[in-house]
Scaffold this motif. Structure first.
Motif, PDB file in Angstrom:
ATOM      1  N   THR A  53       0.873  -1.020   0.053  1.00 25.90           N
ATOM      2  CA  THR A  53      -0.009   0.096  -0.162  1.00 25.90           C
ATOM      3  C   THR A  53       0.820   1.309   0.156  1.00 25.90           C
ATOM      4  N   PRO A  54       0.719   2.176  -0.838  1.00 26.62           N
ATOM      5  CA  PRO A  54       1.570   3.301  -0.974  1.00 26.62           C
ATOM      6  C   PRO A  54       1.426   4.115   0.068  1.00 26.62           C
ATOM      7  N   ARG A  55       2.579   4.681   0.645  1.00 24.61           N
ATOM      8  CA  ARG A  55       2.365   5.576   1.961  1.00 24.61           C
ATOM      9  C   ARG A  55       1.738   6.858   1.675  1.00 24.61           C
ATOM     10  N   GLU A  56       2.168   7.270   0.373  1.00 25.28           N
ATOM     11  CA  GLU A  56       1.772   8.549  -0.176  1.00 25.28           C
ATOM     12  C   GLU A  56       1.736   8.758  -1.668  1.00 25.28           C
ATOM     13  N   SER A  80       2.074  -5.848   3.972  1.00 27.84           N
ATOM     14  CA  SER A  80       1.321  -6.476   5.031  1.00 27.84           C
ATOM     15  C   SER A  80       1.055  -7.815   4.410  1.00 27.84           C
ATOM     16  N   GLU A 131      10.272   2.192   2.326  1.00 28.34           N
ATOM     17  CA  GLU A 131      10.109   3.561   2.275  1.00 28.34           C
ATOM     18  C   GLU A 131       9.036   4.224   1.776  1.00 28.34           C
ATOM     19  N   PHE A 175       6.026   1.924   0.699  1.00 34.72           N
ATOM     20  CA  PHE A 175       5.052   1.293   0.720  1.00 34.72           C
ATOM     21  C   PHE A 175       4.860   0.432   2.056  1.00 34.72           C
ATOM     22  N   ASP A 176       3.549   0.519   2.571  1.00 33.40           N
ATOM     23  CA  ASP A 176       3.606  -0.336   3.670  1.00 33.40           C
ATOM     24  C   ASP A 176       3.574  -1.807   3.295  1.00 33.40           C
TER      25      ASP A 176
END
Length: 261
Positions: free
Chosen positions: A7-10, A49, A44, A46-47
């Motif tokens: 999941t992209p952080r931003e 999981s 840095e 992406f999250d």
């Protein structure tokens, strides 16, 4: 079968090079990737999981290049758009994109399947820069349209495009099949040596194609049984097609079959 989820952080401020990032990799967050002109750890941007089980999901697309490049096995799912070289040189596995993709989608692949819900850029399934060999195996399905020089130097495999294909499709095609449900751009099939184009209209074919008339082709039913992708394009009971032989300007032995639904 959730697998790993990125999941992209931003929102990305530069291009992200995901070449070499494959399902099942250990310590994925520590994997080095290109970001603009620098190299960073994937974690840095992406999250990460889930757990590795052969499936990798990217929650959101954008400036992502070389997704699934050289994929051998497993599945990659992208919930968004991607950039250039999607699945380039992959030999197996599957890639599903629910958005659109850039230039050189499925370039030089030899196995596996690529499915794009949107449209793609130029050089679909074609030879990469500096190469003379395009796609040689596998299956590519594009629900939307494709840019210029789709399937240039194609050597095998099946490509199905649900929309239009821009000019110079199937240039120097050597073997394999390209099916186009929409309109065909100008000068398609120029230099075609062998292989088959499945079309709805002959408009756009290069000047070296000759109208050979209507044919009853039982082999179409064989293709339908062997390829669900071509079955969806041709229909289950099709046997009749209008055949164009070409490119006769180079003594080519390819064909374009005009099949109506």
């Amino acid at each position: 079968m959730t697998g790993l989820v990125l999941t992209p952080r931003e929102e990305f401020e530069a291009r992200v090079d995901l070449g070499g990032m494959l399902p099942g990799m250990a310590d994925l967050a520590k994997h080095k990737i290109g970001y603009g002109g620098s190299t960073v750890e994937l974690g840095e941007l992406f999250d990460v999981s889930g757990s590795a089980n052969g499936r990798l999901t990217i929650e959101g697309g954008g400036r992502l290049d070389r997704v699934g490049a050289r994929l051998v096995e497993g599945e990659i799912v992208v919930k968004g758009d991607v950039g250039h070289s999607l699945g380039s040189r992959m030999t197996g596995g599957a890639i599903v994109v629910d958005g659109s993709a850039g230039d050189f989608t499925a370039a030089e692949i030899s196995g596996g399947k690529v499915a794009v819900a949107g449209s793609v850029g130029a050089h679909l399934g074609a030879a990469g820069d500096g190469s003379r060999r395009g796609m040689s195996g596998g299956v590519v399905v594009v629900a939307g349209s494709a840019g210029r020089r789709a399937c240039e130097r194609l050597r095998g495999g099946v490509v199905v495009v649900g929309g239009d294909v821009a000019e110079e499709a199937a240039t120097d095609l050597i073997a394999g099949s390209l099916a186009v449900a929409g309109k065909l751009g100008a000068n398609a099939g120029r230099g075609m040596k062998r292989g088959t184009l499945f079309l709805r209209s002959a408009d756009g074919l290069a000047s070296g194609f000759h109208d050979a008339g209507d044919h009853d082709l039982v082999m179409l039913r064989v293709l339908v049984r062997r390829s669900p992708e071509l079955a969806a394009f041709l229909g289950k009971d099709v046997t009749k097609a209008r055949r164009y032989a070409g490119d006769l300007n180079i003594a080519g032995k390819g064909e374009a079959l005009i099949v109506s639904r």
